[in-house]
Design a protein around this motif. Structure first.
Motif, PDB file in Angstrom:
ATOM      1  N   MET A 731       0.736  -1.223   0.071  1.00 26.46           N
ATOM      2  CA  MET A 731       0.034  -0.027  -0.048  1.00 26.46           C
ATOM      3  C   MET A 731       0.831   1.256  -0.002  1.00 26.46           C
ATOM      4  N   LEU A 732       0.791   2.181  -0.942  1.00 30.10           N
ATOM      5  CA  LEU A 732       1.595   3.160  -1.159  1.00 30.10           C
ATOM      6  C   LEU A 732       1.106   4.411  -0.237  1.00 30.10           C
ATOM      7  N   PHE A 733      -0.143   4.630  -0.159  1.00 22.22           N
ATOM      8  CA  PHE A 733      -0.654   5.860   0.400  1.00 22.22           C
ATOM      9  C   PHE A 733      -1.293   5.433   1.306  1.00 22.22           C
ATOM     10  N   ASP A 734      -0.608   5.674   2.910  1.00 16.13           N
ATOM     11  CA  ASP A 734      -1.369   5.531   4.214  1.00 16.13           C
ATOM     12  C   ASP A 734      -1.358   6.756   5.178  1.00 16.13           C
ATOM     13  N   PRO A 735      -2.231   8.046   5.113  1.00 15.80           N
ATOM     14  CA  PRO A 735      -1.590   9.147   5.569  1.00 15.80           C
ATOM     15  C   PRO A 735      -1.629   8.950   6.978  1.00 15.80           C
ATOM     16  N   PHE A 736      -0.788   9.691   7.641  1.00 14.94           N
ATOM     17  CA  PHE A 736      -0.507   9.632   9.204  1.00 14.94           C
ATOM     18  C   PHE A 736      -0.305  11.081   9.496  1.00 14.94           C
ATOM     19  N   GLU A 737      -1.204  11.715  10.115  1.00 12.65           N
ATOM     20  CA  GLU A 737      -1.400  13.081  10.631  1.00 12.65           C
ATOM     21  C   GLU A 737      -1.241  14.100   9.457  1.00 12.65           C
ATOM     22  N   LEU A 738      -1.997  13.841   8.523  1.00 17.52           N
ATOM     23  CA  LEU A 738      -1.922  14.474   7.314  1.00 17.52           C
ATOM     24  C   LEU A 738      -2.941  15.961   7.384  1.00 17.52           C
ATOM     25  N   ASP A 739      -2.287  16.869   6.812  1.00 13.48           N
ATOM     26  CA  ASP A 739      -3.012  18.100   6.498  1.00 13.48           C
ATOM     27  C   ASP A 739      -3.021  18.570   4.930  1.00 13.48           C
ATOM     28  N   THR A 740      -3.643  19.740   4.816  1.00 12.30           N
ATOM     29  CA  THR A 740      -3.683  20.177   3.514  1.00 12.30           C
ATOM     30  C   THR A 740      -2.169  20.850   3.111  1.00 12.30           C
ATOM     31  N   GLY A 741      -1.267  21.048   4.190  1.00 11.27           N
ATOM     32  CA  GLY A 741      -0.246  21.876   3.762  1.00 11.27           C
ATOM     33  C   GLY A 741       0.919  20.828   3.314  1.00 11.27           C
ATOM     34  N   VAL A 742       0.753  19.486   3.362  1.00 11.15           N
ATOM     35  CA  VAL A 742       1.629  18.719   3.066  1.00 11.15           C
ATOM     36  C   VAL A 742       1.540  18.138   1.837  1.00 11.15           C
ATOM     37  N   THR A 743       2.493  18.366   0.944  1.00 15.77           N
ATOM     38  CA  THR A 743       2.603  17.815  -0.474  1.00 15.77           C
ATOM     39  C   THR A 743       3.815  17.878  -0.807  1.00 15.77           C
ATOM     40  N   PRO A 744       4.166  16.574  -1.951  1.00 16.93           N
ATOM     41  CA  PRO A 744       5.375  16.307  -2.463  1.00 16.93           C
ATOM     42  C   PRO A 744       6.278  17.489  -2.858  1.00 16.93           C
ATOM     43  N   ALA A 745       5.574  18.586  -3.302  1.00 11.14           N
ATOM     44  CA  ALA A 745       6.469  19.844  -3.943  1.00 11.14           C
ATOM     45  C   ALA A 745       6.848  20.509  -2.499  1.00 11.14           C
ATOM     46  N   ARG A 746       6.228  20.693  -1.502  1.00  9.60           N
ATOM     47  CA  ARG A 746       6.862  21.130  -0.373  1.00  9.60           C
ATOM     48  C   ARG A 746       7.891  20.406   0.507  1.00  9.60           C
ATOM     49  N   ILE A 747       7.748  19.178   0.093  1.00  5.43           N
ATOM     50  CA  ILE A 747       8.823  18.175   0.833  1.00  5.43           C
ATOM     51  C   ILE A 747      10.157  18.439   0.019  1.00  5.43           C
ATOM     52  N   ARG A 748      10.038  18.501  -1.178  1.00  8.03           N
ATOM     53  CA  ARG A 748      11.296  18.751  -2.016  1.00  8.03           C
ATOM     54  C   ARG A 748      11.795  20.395  -1.845  1.00  8.03           C
ATOM     55  N   VAL A 749      10.797  20.992  -1.686  1.00  7.55           N
ATOM     56  CA  VAL A 749      11.586  22.475  -1.353  1.00  7.55           C
ATOM     57  C   VAL A 749      12.228  22.447  -0.070  1.00  7.55           C
ATOM     58  N   ALA A 750      11.824  21.879   0.933  1.00  8.50           N
ATOM     59  CA  ALA A 750      12.426  21.511   2.377  1.00  8.50           C
ATOM     60  C   ALA A 750      13.653  20.852   2.204  1.00  8.50           C
ATOM     61  N   LEU A 751      14.039  20.029   1.085  1.00  4.98           N
ATOM     62  CA  LEU A 751      15.014  19.326   1.054  1.00  4.98           C
ATOM     63  C   LEU A 751      16.273  20.245   0.418  1.00  4.98           C
ATOM     64  N   ARG A 752      15.337  20.927  -0.473  1.00  8.18           N
ATOM     65  CA  ARG A 752      16.611  22.068  -1.295  1.00  8.18           C
ATOM     66  C   ARG A 752      16.981  23.092  -0.245  1.00  8.18           C
ATOM     67  N   GLN A 753      16.172  23.657   0.950  1.00  9.99           N
ATOM     68  CA  GLN A 753      16.608  24.428   1.794  1.00  9.99           C
ATOM     69  C   GLN A 753      17.305  23.657   2.719  1.00  9.99           C
ATOM     70  N   GLN A 754      17.757  22.357   2.938  1.00  9.67           N
ATOM     71  CA  GLN A 754      18.138  21.659   3.735  1.00  9.67           C
ATOM     72  C   GLN A 754      17.617  21.634   5.007  1.00  9.67           C
ATOM     73  N   ASP A 755      16.344  21.577   5.039  1.00  6.83           N
ATOM     74  CA  ASP A 755      15.652  21.417   6.359  1.00  6.83           C
ATOM     75  C   ASP A 755      14.930  20.119   6.429  1.00  6.83           C
ATOM     76  N   TYR A 756      16.105  19.370   6.522  1.00  3.31           N
ATOM     77  CA  TYR A 756      15.917  17.790   6.392  1.00  3.31           C
ATOM     78  C   TYR A 756      14.881  17.133   7.554  1.00  3.31           C
ATOM     79  N   THR A 757      14.666  17.462   8.779  1.00  2.00           N
ATOM     80  CA  THR A 757      13.909  17.251   9.905  1.00  2.00           C
ATOM     81  C   THR A 757      12.530  17.360   9.280  1.00  2.00           C
ATOM     82  N   ARG A 758      12.036  18.723   8.815  1.00  3.65           N
ATOM     83  CA  ARG A 758      10.891  19.015   8.493  1.00  3.65           C
ATOM     84  C   ARG A 758      10.339  18.069   7.124  1.00  3.65           C
TER      85      ARG A 758
END
Length: 916
Positions: A731-758
């Motif tokens: 199963m690929l999609f199993d949301p855990f504490e999900l909200d509308t602000g969590v998207t794959p694009a924001r995850i990659r932005v955080a990685l480019r900003q080196q904010d690894y924990t977030r």
């Protein structure tokens, strides 16, 4: 998700009945196992069972030429159209009768099904979505008896059908003018197989008495002419021709006259027999039972009822070699696309072999238990499963590959109990032959045999947590025997029970042994204090199974009145009870005269085990259902149906009205004939049924259950085989504490900003595997400690679970080991407070790391021994060098035999080699 266990794999049984098929690439073998289908990946050494099941045992499997679709047909005529890519059922169909064989055309546009004495051609399902995937094209009549086999020509223009009436029929797949059908005789027994020659209409037919006929056709495949249309089709064509211009009409009339003249010259298709060959016969027992032909290499493989198979080269009928598999009949043969591997299936032994005939070596050799499996045990790291059966064999299975890699045959009677020691390298088994044996998984040998002073039958076995004390319960003398693993000596005999011992279990924490008996008691024995009885727990019925909770603070006992009682072993107080009679839901046997509801009164749970966290208990017995109960709440959490196979007994809940006649149940009429006072009803408590009856169906039952130490899967030994259920990891999609602000694009932005924990926290909220892998692997290794210390405690367990699953497939071994080390060092003290919840994830992690440790250590040992050997040889030559002064000595040194090591290249030919 905690109890979303899904069927994962079927072990212990590799072939039951039906035909074998190789995939189009030739690397995998498709084998029907009961009412399921297993795919054996021969290149990667793995087996996987499709998550689908038919209502009866699988009779035949047809594979499309591209390998994407498969048609699975059971004994009742029900068919499943299965996508092998997504491993799901696309369509259900019923052929209204028992089907013998099914075969796709080489172009994949049609398939033929033989049932009774007819052959039916269907349009194969296409890529587009259709309301009815199977559309009947034409029904072919001709044979007078049941059809047995099908084969197509390479151009899909014709197909041949063999029959039990000793004839072979050649039919045209299109409306050919010079070939509608052609019947071939020449045999004196039923046709087993028929094969077309490559790019030809020439035919080979084989009969059951071991005769091979070679048929030659006077017409090439290109010589088949389409029949002129008649009726409304001709009128449509004529109207279309009238609309053409006059010049086109003149050209068409000229071509039509030429075609008619050519048709008058050519006649119908005719066959003539060129030769007839006979295989070596050894009486009626050695009948030909299966055959396969590879058209490119012209290799013919034939199997016989005596277990012998021959390899011949056609058309000269030259014998390549002849070998014997066993003394059981060969039920099915298949050849892969390259013609190198030959697969054999023996239904009598449940044996599956893949033979490479050119090198004369086995690619695969697997066999399940000949009789039913009765005992099961997981290794402490969860990598291996050990099973014992009524055939006296002990088999060890790899849970990752699904293959059995060692079989111990020292027992001379049925195995009743199997257990691992705490190290995981020793298996201890008990048997009805009066011995308890210990097997070493390092050297694969029986290094200890424990016996009693008087011959007795052992019904169960247990080993303490240190692995030094071995205990076994007797079925006839009502005693418990204690041995020392180190010396093999009998230490003590514990007496006190007044009935057969049904179960033994050591406390995982203390040196306390619990023994359950049919005398309605469970006794607790103190191993540290002269093996005296500390407590006797009184029950309301006969005890059938006993087990301790993983922390040793609770004891569960299954009794004959379908109850599971829970006890506090310290205070000898009953803490709870579960009534399981209504959850068992036993089925009605074929020979039962009472309903399933009343027959459930004699059924009970015969095996019980705790989950890894100790909060739930898994129970199964004389039923097709396995139940998971919550211990504290004493409620049913989930119920699993082990099998839906109606070929087994005790599956139907109600009486089948179609078997009712004016004289009663049809199954009981034949039984009444040999009994004076009526039907021979089986005695209550009989487990195996009457093996001497004319019509015997094995009864569905669960004989043993075990949870994996990791808690992610559990296994059950049943009449079907060894079933493994695991959590759905696909199963690929199993949301855990999900909200509308969590998207794959924001995850990659955080990685480019080196904010690894977030980025890691957001990736775990989406819980998509590819994003998790990208986020974790983007962290530089020198910053892993800082990032792991900043993770909240709630996410640490999820990171450990992800790391454990990644170890099995990822090549970044050192990077994930760094993550594991830093997480455990930083959060180790906090995790101790939640040991029960974190334990399954940690054990899963330990299992994955241990597997890599075994592989790497084995490779390092091999390299170390090779280097030591090379150094020893070089030193020996260095000592010889000063004494070799003359030219003759140099020549003698040059002529010395040089030892070639694997992976070592010799530079020159005079002993001065260089390691490359």
């Amino acid at each position: 998700m905690k109890f979303a266990y899904q069927f994962s794999n079927l072990l212990g049984t590799v072939y039951r009945c039906g035909n074998l098929n190789f995939t189009c690439d030739g690397n995998s073998l498709i084998s029907p196992v009961g009412n399921r289908v297993t795919i054996f990946d021969l290149k990667n050494n793995k087996s996987n069972t499709l998550p689908l099941a038919t209502r009866y045992n699988v009779k035949c499997v047809g594979l499309s030429p591209d390998g994407r679709l498969a048609i699975i047909i059971d004994e009742g005529g029900d068919a499943l159209l299965v996508s092998l890519v997504c491993r799901s059922v696309l369509h259900h169909f019923h052929f209204k009768g028992s089907v013998h064989s099914v075969s796709f055309s080489p172009d994949g546009r049609k398939f033929v099904v033989t049932k009774g004495n007819i052959a039916q051609m269907y349009h194969a399902p296409g890529r587009k979505r259709e309301f009815n995937a199977f559309v009947l094209d034409k029904t072919y009549f001709g044979p007078y008896d049941e059809t047995t086999c099908i084969d197509w020509t390479d151009d899909s223009r014709c197909f041949a059908v063999g029959s039990k009436d000793m004839s072979t029929w050649v039919f045209g797949a299109e409306r050919w003018d010079n070939l509608i059908y052609y019947a071939l005789g020449g045999h004196k027994d039923a046709i087993v197989a028929c094969f077309f020659e490559s790019n030809s209409l020439d035919l080979y037919t084989l009969s059951q008495d071991g005769a091979l006929c070679v048929w030659q056709c006077d017409t090439p495949p290109e010589g088949l002419r389409l029949k002129a249309p008649t009726g409304w089709r001709a009128e449509l064509l004529q109207g279309a021709e009238e609309e053409d211009d006059e010049e086109g009409e003149e050209q068409s009339t000229v071509r039509g006259k030429a075609a008619l003249a050519a048709e008058e010259q050519q006649g119908k298709v005719k066959y003539s027999r060129l030769a007839k060959y006979f295989f070596n016969k050894e009486g009626d027992f050695n009948k030909l039972t299966a055959a396969a032909y590879h058209k490119t290499t012209r290799l013919l493989v034939t199997g016989f009822a005596s277990g012998v198979f021959h390899l011949h080269e056609l058309p000269e009928f030259n014998l390549i070699h002849s070998l014997s598999i066993s003394d059981q009949r060969i039920a099915s043969i298949a050849i892969n696309g390259s013609g190198d591997w030959v697969a054999f299936g023996c239904s009598g032994l449940g044996q599956l072999l893949v033979w490479e005939w050119q090198s004369e070596s086995y690619v695969l050799k697997q066999q399940g238990h000949f009789n039913s499996m009765v005992a099961l045990a997981y290794s402490p790291d969860g990598q291996y499963l050990a099973t014992g059966g009524d055939d006296g064999k002990v088999k060890v299975w790899n849970t990752l590959s699904g293959f059995c890699f060692i079989t111990f045959t020292e027992h001379s009677s049925g195995v009743t109990g199997v257990t691992f020691t705490a190290t995981g390298y020793v298996i201890v088994t008990s048997s009805m032959d009066g011995t308890v044996r210990a097997f070493d998984l390092h050297r694969y040998r029986n290094f200890r045999t424990f016996t009693s002073p008087r011959p007795t039958q052992f019904s169960c076995v247990a080993v303490d947590c240190s692995g030094e004390v071995v205990s076994a319960g007797a079925q006839d003398s009502f005693e418990v025997f204690i041995w020392s693993m180190q010396t093999g000596r009998l230490l003590d005999v514990l007496s006190g029970h007044e009935g057969p011992i049904s179960g033994l279990c050591f406390n995982p924490v203390k040196s306390v042994l619990a023994s359950a008996s049919w005398d309605r008691t469970v006794r607790l024995w103190d191993m540290a204090d002269s093996w005296r009885t500390t407590e006797t727990l009184g029950l309301t019925s006969d005890a059938l199974a006993v087990t301790f909770r993983p922390d040793g603070a609770e004891l569960a006992v299954a009794t004959l009145n379908s109850q599971i009682t829970f006890w506090d072993p310290e205070n000898a107080v009953q803490t709870g009870s579960i009534e399981g009679r209504h959850d068992l839901k036993t089925g009605r046997k074929e020979l039962d005269k009472i309903t399933a509801k009343h027959s459930a009164k004699g059924k009970a749970f015969t095996t019980v085990c705790y989950s890894a966290d100790g909060q739930s208990v898994l129970a199964g017995g004389m039923s097709r259902f396995v139940c998971i109960y919550h211990v504290k709440e004493q409620i049913l959490r989930k119920k699993f149906e082990i099998s839906c196979n109606l070929s087994l007994d005790a599956m139907e809940e109600f009486l089948n009205r179609r078997k009712m006649t004016e004289f009663g149940n049809l199954a009981l009429i034949d039984q009444d004939a040999g009994v004076e006072d009526g039907v021979a009803v089986p005695l209550p408590g009989v487990k195996k049924g009457d093996m001497s009856s004319r019509h015997f169906k094995p009864e569905i039952r669960v004989t043993s259950l075990r949870f994996s130490p990791t808690g992610r899967c559990w296994a059950a030994t049943t009449t079907e085989g060894l079933l493994v259920y695991s959590l759905d990891t696909q199963m690929l999609f199993d949301p855990f504490e999900l909200d509308t602000g969590v998207t794959p694009a924001r995850i990659r932005v955080a990685l480019r900003q080196q904010d690894y924990t977030r980025a890691i926290l957001m990736a775990f909220r989406l819980n998509e595997r590819k994003l998790l892998q990208e986020a974790l692997e983007s962290v530089p290794w020198e910053e892993v400690e800082v990032v792991s210390s900043s993770l909240p405690e709630l996410y640490v367990e999820r990171v450990l679970g992800f790391l454990a699953s990644s170890f099995e497939v990822s090549c970044h071994l050192e990077f994930y080991l760094i993550w594991t080390q830093k997480l455990l060092l930083v959060h180790g003290q906090k995790l101790k407070g939640r040991a029960g919840k974190v334990l399954p994830a940690v054990q899963f992690l330990q299992k994955s790391i241990q597997r890599h440790l075994d592989d790497v250590s084995r490779l390092c040992d091999w390299n170390r021994y090779n280097i030591q050997y090379a150094l020893a040889v070089s030193k020996q030559r260095g000592l010889k060098r000063p004494s070799q002064l003359s030219g003759s000595d140099d020549e003698a040194d040059a002529s010395d035999d040089t030892l070639h090591l694997p992976g070592v290249r010799h530079g020159d030919g005079h002993g001065h080699g260089q390691l490359v």
